[in-house]
Design an enzyme around this catalytic site. Structure first.
Site, PDB file in Angstrom:
ATOM      1  N   HIS A   1       0.834  -1.197   0.000  1.00 50.99           N
ATOM      2  CA  HIS A   1       0.000   0.000   0.000  1.00 50.99           C
ATOM      3  C   HIS A   1       0.876   1.259   0.000  1.00 50.99           C
ATOM      4  CE1 HIS A   1      -3.697   2.247   1.435  1.00 50.99           C
ATOM      5  NE2 HIS A   1      -2.740   3.093   1.775  1.00 50.99           N
ATOM      6  N   GLU A   2       1.813   1.320   0.946  1.00 52.01           N
ATOM      7  CA  GLU A   2       2.670   2.503   1.038  1.00 52.01           C
ATOM      8  C   GLU A   2       3.621   2.611  -0.154  1.00 52.01           C
ATOM      9  OE1 GLU A   2       1.847   4.695   2.982  1.00 52.01           O
ATOM     10  OE2 GLU A   2       0.565   3.509   4.305  1.00 52.01           O
TER      11      GLU A   2
END
Length: 627
Positions: free
Chosen positions: A413-414
């Protein structure tokens, strides 16, 4: 034109990756291997170098005033002014990124806090000195701006910015008024700053005794793990203790939130917006109907959400009522997916293969060149984020890695945010490199979708497959339904303030409890929402960033629509998506997503997500029927 932190802050458990929370784990940052810590020396080699640059840039800030009253003299003067503003802003952003991340390493340390506060003051001074620019651009008029753009090539990177100033004319004040608002910026951030220190450093979190007899502290670092314990009584004890403790500070949290809401109202009234929602969404030229359509659409689809909650109850083998404290326990207790950082990197890289070698090679650099800070340590900020504000360096990521599938998902996600920032910073000039928050979560959620697809191809046994499919549904629960629940609470909270109704901890708790009961089907006995859940609102830091959370839900639905095409091998869709990642803020966010292939002004993205959710539940129920 100041660049906000890119990415998100997810409330995830902050404990060591391969250690069980309750067994005790290494929390001393000095004893963590350097390869698991970010290298801030890429920004500045030392605090002393940071201070030297800060002094240099601070001394230059008044230079922006030399163009005041002269922007209409010639296209060249206008270009000189904007280039000066951009250069200073870029350097201030770099300074702020270093200070804020240094502070996030240990929120207890006073010196980095002081550095961050210094930057807030300096940014306010910069904004005050540059406050004349937008009113003066409006004063010289659209025709003069258009002629300047045609005559001076140096203004090309500023075309979107200049045209947007003209669009926002009804909400731009005089130079003196703009300066007053800019001067108020440090005061305006007080409520959020106070909340952050209270929640992360000073709050007296409770201690509980587990059924094993072990005593543990239910703090920000431990709550996320404790609420997922296999023992049901322990989950209940942890959640009840945590939220009752927050509730005992309800007067304080209510006061800080009221302060935050009054700040928003002040700015909305000052800028002549009909509401704080209009003000928040107008910055990205996003119709307020996008926000209200999301809330209406999710409420319409609550029966699908309740279907999932009933499925969760069945999978957990709960014979009586499903409770709110059951919502974070593993769906498949016999499956314990664990990944070292190196294993997570391998899976993440493999899942990103559809995006091509140019994309994955940068991700390898991120892993090898210490762009990430992996593990939790004493005083470290909870959650996870990506920060792409150091334009001339590279993005950074803060994690609190547990080693679970959720943590691997947080990693990818990051990395989505990081790649969005990296490609935009590499492709776009500084004035258009910073993308809107509205599109920020698309890249991150897109990566999560790729990871799920990759893992499902690797795993065939029913139990693990159920776990992964369940994890996907958990993503929809937490990102679409839960964030929309937050968005509805936030909207109602702001409406209360606008009507002059009392904003107290008790009033907000009542509002939050009523909305939560509706979303989770309390009255239909789908999920019992115990009364202490009313205080959960004070656990959510996002409410101090006005109308932020709805973008998690819209981004999730947009990412689902885009990822499906890329996974299917659609070369044109893949090209359009990579173009989107490289476009920064060169267009308004709704237009960027339309170019990428999804229209957020319609119900289609949400409807596609709900349809996929039902298909996943069909597969899970079929597996359960076989067993």
């Amino acid at each position: 034109m100041s660049r906000a932190r890119s990415g998100c802050v997810l409330i995830v458990a902050a404990v060591m990756c391969m250690s069980v929370l309750l067994a005790g784990q290494e929390r001393d940052r000095a004893r963590i291997d350097d390869r698991y810590k970010w290298n801030l020396a890429d920004i500045y080699p030392s605090d002393a170098a940071w201070r030297a640059q800060k002094e240099t840039i601070t001394a230059e800030i008044p230079s922006i005033r030399r163009f005041a009253g002269k922007l209409g003299e010639s296209p060249q003067v206008l270009a000189d002014a904007l280039e000066t503003m951009t250069r200073l802003d870029k350097e201030l952003s770099r300074l702020y990124v270093y200070a804020s991340m240094l502070s996030d390493q240990d929120t207890r340390a006073s010196e980095p806090q002081g550095m961050q506060q210094e930057m807030q003051q300096i940014y306010a001074e910069f904004a005050a000195q540059a406050a004349y620019i937008e009113p003066e651009v409006l004063k010289i008029g659209k025709e003069t701006v258009d002629r300047a753009l045609a005559a001076e090539p140096r203004l090309t990177p500023y075309a979107f910015y200049l045209n947007d100033i003209v669009r926002r004319a009804p909400h731009t004040l005089s130079e003196a008024e703009e300066k007053i608002l800019a001067d108020a910026a440090p005061l305006a951030g007080s409520s959020q700053n106070i909340y952050g220190i209270l929640a992360n450093a000073d709050f007296p979190y409770p201690e509980i005794t587990l059924t094993t007899g072990q005593k543990v502290k239910v703090d920000q670092a431990g709550y996320g793990e404790l609420r997922a314990l296999p023992n049901r009584q322990d989950r209940q004890t942890a959640m009840e203790a945590f939220f009752k403790a927050l509730g005992s500070f309800g007067r304080t949290y209510g006061t800080t939130m009221n302060s935050n809401l009054q700040k928003s109202l002040f700015y909305a009234k000052s800028r002549k917006y009909p509401s704080t929602l209009d003000m928040a969404l107008n910055s990205g030229n996003i119709p307020t109907s996008v926000y209200t359509r999301l809330i209406d659409g999710v409420n319409k689809n609550l029966p699908t959400f309740h279907r999932y909650l009933r499925l969760r109850k069945q999978m957990m083998g709960i014979k009586d009522d499903l409770h709110y404290y059951d919502l974070y326990a593993p769906l498949v207790a016999s499956v314990n997916l664990k990944y070292t950082p190196e294993e997570a990197q391998q899976h993440v890289l493999a899942s990103m293969a559809p995006l091509g070698e140019a994309y994955t090679s940068v991700v390898r650099r991120a892993f090898g060149e210490r762009w990430l800070d992996w593990y939790p340590t004493e005083g470290k900020r909870s959650g996870a984020y990506s920060n792409g504000g150091a334009y001339d360096v590279h993005p950074y990521m803060l994690l609190n890695y547990l080693g679970k599938y959720d943590d691997m998902s947080t990693l990818t996600h990051e990395l989505g945010h990081t790649m969005h920032s990296y490609l935009s910073n590499k492709t776009q000039p500084y004035p258009t490199a910073n993308y809107s928050i509205f599109v920020a979560e698309v890249a991150s959620t897109f990566n999560e979708a790729l990871l799920v697809e990759h893992m499902l191809k690797q795993i065939k046994d029913d139990a693990t497959r159920l776990a992964l499919l369940g994890n996907y549904l958990e993503g929809i629960k937490s990102t679409v339904f839960r964030q929309t629940q937050f968005a509805e609470f936030e909207l109602r909270m702001h409406q209360m303030a606008q009507k002059g109704e009392p904003i107290t901890g008790d009033a907000l708790a009542r509002l939050y409890y009523d909305i939560t009961k509706r979303y989770y089907g309390h009255d239909q006995r789908v999920t019992v929402v115990d009364d202490y859940i009313a205080h959960e609102w004070s656990y959510i830091p996002h409410f101090y960033s006005e109308f932020y959370v709805y973008q998690y839900a819209t981004s999730f639905t947009a990412a689902e629509a885009l990822a499906a095409k890329v996974v299917a091998g659609d070369a044109a869709a893949t090209k359009n998506y990579l173009t989107f990642l490289s476009s920064g803020g060169a267009k308004y966010p709704v237009d960027l997503l339309k170019d990428a292939g999804v229209d957020m002004t319609t119900d289609e993205p949400l409807n596609l997500t709900i349809a996929k959710m039902n298909r996943v539940m069909d597969e899970m129920e079929a597996i359960l029927a076989k067993r």
